[in-house]
Design an enzyme around this catalytic site. Sequence first.
Site, mmCIF file in Angstrom:
data_model
loop_
_atom_site.group_PDB
_atom_site.id
_atom_site.type_symbol
_atom_site.label_atom_id
_atom_site.label_comp_id
_atom_site.label_asym_id
_atom_site.label_seq_id
_atom_site.Cartn_x
_atom_site.Cartn_y
_atom_site.Cartn_z
ATOM 1 N N LYS A 261 12.391 -53.260 10.772
ATOM 2 C CA LYS A 261 11.096 -53.496 11.092
ATOM 3 C C LYS A 261 10.273 -54.842 10.763
ATOM 4 O O LYS A 261 10.027 -55.022 9.496
ATOM 5 C CB LYS A 261 10.396 -52.119 10.644
ATOM 6 C CG LYS A 261 9.093 -52.114 10.930
ATOM 7 C CD LYS A 261 8.327 -50.664 10.407
ATOM 8 C CE LYS A 261 6.914 -50.800 10.581
ATOM 9 N NZ LYS A 261 6.528 -49.308 10.029
ATOM 10 N N ASP B 170 0.247 -39.794 10.905
ATOM 11 C CA ASP B 170 0.881 -40.366 12.364
ATOM 12 C C ASP B 170 1.874 -39.930 12.898
ATOM 13 O O ASP B 170 2.855 -40.607 13.565
ATOM 14 C CB ASP B 170 0.971 -42.032 12.112
ATOM 15 C CG ASP B 170 0.759 -42.707 13.484
ATOM 16 O OD1 ASP B 170 0.321 -42.038 14.654
ATOM 17 O OD2 ASP B 170 1.210 -43.813 13.762
#
Length: 829
Positions: free
Chosen positions: A539, A636
């Site tokens: 990432k 989230d």
Amino acid sequence: MQKTMIFVLFAILSILPTVATSLRDTLTTSSPLNDGETLISAGGAFALGFFSPNSSSSKRYVAIWYHNISSHDVVWVANTRSPVAGSGGSLALTSNGTLLVFDHKNTTIWSSPSTGKTPTGTAINPTAQLLDTGNLIVRDDVFGNNYVWQSFDHPSNTMLAGMFIGWDRRTRLNRNLTSWASPTDPSPGEYTTAINLSGVPQVIVTQGHSVFFRGGPMIGNRLVGMPETPNYAVITVTFVTTTEEVGYYFEPAVNNVMSMLRLNSNGTGQRFVWIDPPGQWSLFSESPQDRCDEFSLCGPFGICNAYESPSCRCLYGFRPKNPPRWVLRDARDGCIRNKTLDCRNGTGTDGFVTVSGVKLPDTSAAVADSSLGSEECKARCLKNCSCTAYSLAGAAGGGSGCIIWAGELNDMRFFPTGGSELFVRVAATDASGTVSSQYNHKGKRIIAIVVPLIGCLLIGCILISCLIAYHNKKKERTRRYHKENDEMASDNDIDLPFYDFETIVEATNNFSEENKLGEGGFGPVYKGKKRDGKEIAVKRLSKSSKQGANEFKNEVMSIAKLQHRNLVLLLGCCIQRHERMLIYEYMPNKSLDTFLFDKEKKVLLNWKMRYNIIIGIARGLLYLHQDSAVRIIHRDLKASNILLNQEMEPKISDFGLARIFRGDDTKSETKRVVGTYGYMSPEYVMEGIFSVKSDVFSYGVIILEIISNRRNTSSPSQSNNHLIDRAWILWNEGKAIELVDESISNSFPIIEVLRCIKVGLLCVQEYTNDRPLMSSVILMLTSGTEVLPEPKRPGFVSRGYSFEEDHSSSIKQGVESINEVSLTILDGR
Ligand SMILES: *[C@@H]1O[C@H](CO)[C@@H](O)[C@H](O)[C@H]1NC(C)=O
Ligand SMILES: *[C@@H]1O[C@H](CO)[C@@H](O)[C@H](O)[C@H]1NC(C)=O
Ligand SMILES: *[C@@H]1O[C@H](CO)[C@@H](O)[C@H](O)[C@H]1NC(C)=O
Ligand SMILES: *[C@@H]1O[C@H](CO)[C@@H](O)[C@H](O)[C@H]1NC(C)=O
Ligand SMILES: *[C@@H]1O[C@H](CO)[C@@H](O)[C@H](O)[C@H]1NC(C)=O
Ligand SMILES: *[C@@H]1O[C@H](CO)[C@@H](O)[C@H](O)[C@H]1NC(C)=O
Ligand SMILES: *[C@@H]1O[C@H](CO)[C@@H](O)[C@H](O)[C@H]1NC(C)=O
Ligand SMILES: *[C@@H]1O[C@H](CO)[C@@H](O)[C@H](O)[C@H]1NC(C)=O
Ligand SMILES: *[C@@H]1O[C@H](CO)[C@@H](O)[C@H](O)[C@H]1NC(C)=O
Ligand SMILES: *[C@@H]1O[C@H](CO)[C@@H](O)[C@H](O)[C@H]1NC(C)=O
């Protein structure tokens, strides 16, 4: 399995001879049924013949079993106590209407018990017929079309639709279910389900001479011990309490659905419906269902709550009778009064405390009077010094109205939904503080209407000010970024392997487009292959990313320490002057949303996989919330943050917004509402309050998405939480099953899917207190018999569509108590 084999074998054996003779459903005096032959009911639903439950034993029984479905379960056995030894037996009808079982020596082994209906010696031309209901009846021309005897009056361990369990008060005929001694031995076992007429009649399962489980009196359309009865949907249970008959029977609510209730040899009562496809019995309820169902577990005046630990407590105004034992969790001695009753004649100096959501106590010494209203009932209790409690439970349901108890109150428990209200007599000074386990939301409801308006305005303002601030901050951020990176690279807090920038460049083929897996909220994610062949996901946080140093450090630190099979594993990080990167294990099946919302890929997810994913996410979340060293709120959670490995096992990822709580904090507030609309709970969107219950909300949305293959997309301004809306409407219309996407609608266990939908709806309830904790969610999902509370209105449902909410029976589920439940469950396993 073994049983099915026996049946299959037997079916083969029994078909051979019957093919020769034509199929028949009737037995006459001149045509006995020999071992090897069968009677088949006219529509083919049931068969009657000889069978052996144990293939290695020569004991033969005359029985009725299901014929036209693949599971040939035996539903009735005639000669339970006296099997025929070896083959050569026969079943015959005598000219006086009695059924007899003979062995090969023509010795009478069994004769049908008299019902009291058969007048001796008056039978004319009797016939016995096996009906499509599974009932074997004997008709007699004297009585025309009426039967003189039926097998339904002498049940074995199985109750079929149309069968009546209970008393005929005129003939004193007592129809009860008796378990088999073992699954392969139909002789009478220890357990009996019967109606006990003493006091207010109730359903009791006895084990020998003691009570094993109390179904309780029948009030309205339910048994007090099984409050879910009216919600069965597939069957309708009818209770009858008249001067002639006391008992109950059931009918399928839907035509042609086969259902049965069986009392197993271990004492459990199980109710099944036949679901085809896939062609199997589906269990839809079982009793006893938890330890609180053990008869009088908490002793006199004690009450059991399955969601608490310890599960026993004393009624208000009472204290443990034997404190040392009580502390050791042995509550059998129960509780005694703190203050003795005053009890003057009718002057009413004593008071009452209300206990709601309760299983009414044992009524074997209670009296009912349906003519009394609430004041009269109370007055009647006050007048009689031996009265300890009263209830009006029967009044609403058209049942027994006022019930008055004398002496000890035994076998009480709380139900999450569907319990009754009990008024317990206590000394006047204790009655001042009435306890009830109910709580209501009336105050909150007003807030819920005002807050959205304010919330929308607030969010608008925040957005505008953010835009302005953004330009000013941009320059400053770049400068700070480098400084932070340098600091972090030398940060001792981060206890994780650091990767070289060069290694990553090589692994990801210099961040090539082919290696790009997708674009996350904070930058692109690349697939990489290290020199050792191991695949990784990288990432790469974009420099302009909103994920600042704090979020980055946060993510690294929170998940570096986490290890759980349902959390994605962080392998390391890379921090160099211009770059911040996180290195994860590679998930070949990408994220859940790529399956759910793709026409072609969604069919790859069968129900079993989906169910495993639902459970897996729950386990991962429970670990974050409770079982890891710190409490972590993900904030989230959404389908695109659930990654799937080779085995389609779900892994929660993306902890950029996660918040760590230490110590006892469980709730926090933020001015910065970040997350994904559609998954965020109302209190978070509106007020910035987040807690573990906000994750629970997001989880509920994911469950509904997994079942329906629809996105719950929404923005706070539009009330288009289509999915939640739709689920809620369908649920209330009793059509929840329509939520299921066509891609799985071919074969799935309806009961399991409905349970998941219900859990989903419980998770998205508007009020945080109503939403379950993840520990309860797992319990609800995995214990097929746990009674689930009825979901209340979800957050964000269109305001025009609302249902009357019933708070009367909700029980307070404090956060602590639920935590304790999860502990005890873990201990128990
Ligand atoms: C079995 O027979 C009954 C009665 O005729 C019928 O209602 C039912 O649909 C049949 N079931 C199957 C699976 O054929
Ligand atoms: C079956 O019967 C045999 C002989 O009577 C006995 O030994 C065996 O335990 C029985 N098996 C079962 C499962 O009951
Ligand atoms: C049993 O009874 C039947 C008819 O009543 C007869 O035909 C048969 O011979 C008898 N069998 C024995 C072993 O007595
Ligand atoms: C019916 O006949 C059988 C033998 O044929 C006899 O044992 C039984 O007692 C009779 N029952 C009645 C009710 O008469
Ligand atoms: C069940 O029914 C049988 C037959 O009527 C009776 O003898 C027995 O006492 C009953 N048992 C209970 C617990 O009611
Ligand atoms: C009914 O319950 C009472 C009290 O528990 C008991 O004494 C009695 O034996 C029961 N009756 C039957 C028929 O089981
Ligand atoms: C009791 O037996 C039934 C059927 O054999 C089984 O499904 C159930 O799990 C058993 N329950 C307990 C508590 O052993
Ligand atoms: C009853 O007594 C116990 C112990 O003595 C006490 O903890 C409890 O608060 C008392 N309850 C009431 C209602 O007075
Ligand atoms: C109780 O009071 C009623 C009238 O209030 C009276 O008729 C009755 O005799 C009294 N009973 C006793 C036991 O004192
Ligand atoms: C008080 O209640 C008990 C138990 O219900 C009953 O036996 C008794 O007759 C009642 N006494 C009066 C005076 O009503």
